[in-house]
Design an enzyme around this catalytic site. Structure first.
Site, PDB file in Angstrom:
ATOM      1  NE  ARG A 105      -3.201   0.392  -0.658  1.00  0.00           N
ATOM      2  CZ  ARG A 105      -3.440   0.320  -1.955  1.00  0.00           C
ATOM      3  NH1 ARG A 105      -3.065   1.314  -2.749  1.00  0.00           N
ATOM      4  NH2 ARG A 105      -4.018  -0.729  -2.475  1.00  0.00           N
ATOM      5  CE  LYS A 140      -0.824  28.492  -3.779  1.00  0.00           C
ATOM      6  NZ  LYS A 140      -1.954  29.045  -4.565  1.00  0.00           N
ATOM      7  CE  LYS A 172       3.984  34.617  -2.623  1.00  0.00           C
ATOM      8  NZ  LYS A 172       3.885  34.392  -4.077  1.00  0.00           N
ATOM      9  CD  GLU A 202       3.241  38.183  -5.672  1.00  0.00           C
ATOM     10  OE1 GLU A 202       2.469  38.895  -5.013  1.00  0.00           O
ATOM     11  OE2 GLU A 202       3.399  36.965  -5.487  1.00  0.00           O
ATOM     12  CG  ASP A 223       0.801  37.269  -8.633  1.00  0.00           C
ATOM     13  OD1 ASP A 223       0.772  36.066  -8.933  1.00  0.00           O
ATOM     14  OD2 ASP A 223       0.136  37.755  -7.692  1.00  0.00           O
TER      15      ASP A 223
END
Length: 287
Positions: A105, A140, A172, A202, A223
């Site tokens: 598994r 992510k 960012k 960004e 962005d």
């Protein structure tokens, strides 16, 4: 179709794999241990694809079985990164049946998840295969699985973005707000980091692009810009500093990625190949 993907050394991966095996096996496999004596009964199994897709994670699956019993033989019948068809045998395994059953598994789950990522990644990559822009992944990722999920995007044909916060500087929107602007953020950070690190900023507007250029950002991210505005930003950057790398990001889909690539950006980052992928169905059959 075989793509490049480099696994971290087993020194790094083994603790992860052991932890995942311990999570599943716990204090012992009640079923397998009740049927078989450890490392006594030998057997063979085949891994069979039940859906079409790009195979990834076979070396990791082999390692799972070998951590349970180093004598297990895991022979692949398809190259890592190759496309498989339903019903195709992708691996043949031989060794102690207790190891094969206890590792089944964990090994399958990893390979199915990584193959799903590689498959969707390749779908995105093929949309822009004839253009210079390259697809890159993002941070992510599933906690604990980042190394393997980013490996899978590379197998699917993408390029890895930074692996973590220590790889490079990425300023960012929230960093810009906290610092009081792009100029202050770049100036403060450049005074503290090793000279080998790059600085990415960004941007969401042409004014921010101009500021990032003035303060010598190494990479400028565009962005969530509309395609027309993105094209304008690319032209501005190329005119002022052709050495700056340009990355597009934000809501990139299979329907929009080609238009984004045609603006002339160097890289297109997207979390979708990881966050929106579906596991590729594989099964193991004992012979």
């Amino acid at each position: 179709m075989s793509k490049a993907g480099v696994l971290p050394p087993w020194l790094v991966l083994d603790p992860l794999l052991r932890g995942w095996l311990l999570e599943d096996v716990g204090r012992g496999d009640r079923t397998t241990n009740g049927l078989l004596a450890a490392d006594v009964t030998l057997g063979s199994a085949k891994w069979i694809a039940k859906a079409p897709g790009v195979i990834a994670g076979l070396p990791v699956a082999a390692r799972v079985f070998q951590l349970l019993n180093e004598k297990v033989s895991f022979v692949t019948t398809i190259d890592e990164g190759a496309f498989c068809e339903p019903g195709q045998v992708v691996a043949e395994i031989h060794g102690s049946l207790d190891a094969l059953l206890m590792g089944e598994r964990v090994a399958l789950n990893l390979a199915m998840g990584l193959s799903g990522i590689a498959t969707l990644t390749n779908t995105y990559v093929e949309k822009i295969a004839d253009l210079p822009a390259r697809l890159v992944d993002t941070r992510k990722t599933t906690p604990g699985l980042r190394l393997l999920e980013k490996y899978a995007t590379a197998v699917g044909g993408a390029t890895n973005h930074r692996m973590g916060l220590d790889d490079a500087v990425m300023i960012k929107d929230n960093h810009i707000a906290a610092a009081g602007g792009i100029a202050k953020a770049i100036t403060r950070i450049r005074a503290q980091i090793p000279y080998t690190l790059t600085i990415e900023v960004e941007t969401e507007t042409i004014e921010q692009v101009k500021e990032a250029l003035e303060y010598k950002a190494d990479i400028i991210m565009l962005d969530n810009m509309p395609v027309d505005l993105m094209r304008q930003a690319v032209q501005l950057i190329r005119q002022q500093d052709n050495g700056v790398k340009i990355e597009a990001s934000g809501n990139v889909t299979l329907e929009t990625i080609r238009a984004v690539a045609e603006t002339g950006v160097d890289y297109i980052s997207s979390s979708a190949p990881i966050t929106q992928s579906k596991w590729l169905d594989l099964s193991m059959k004992i012979e």
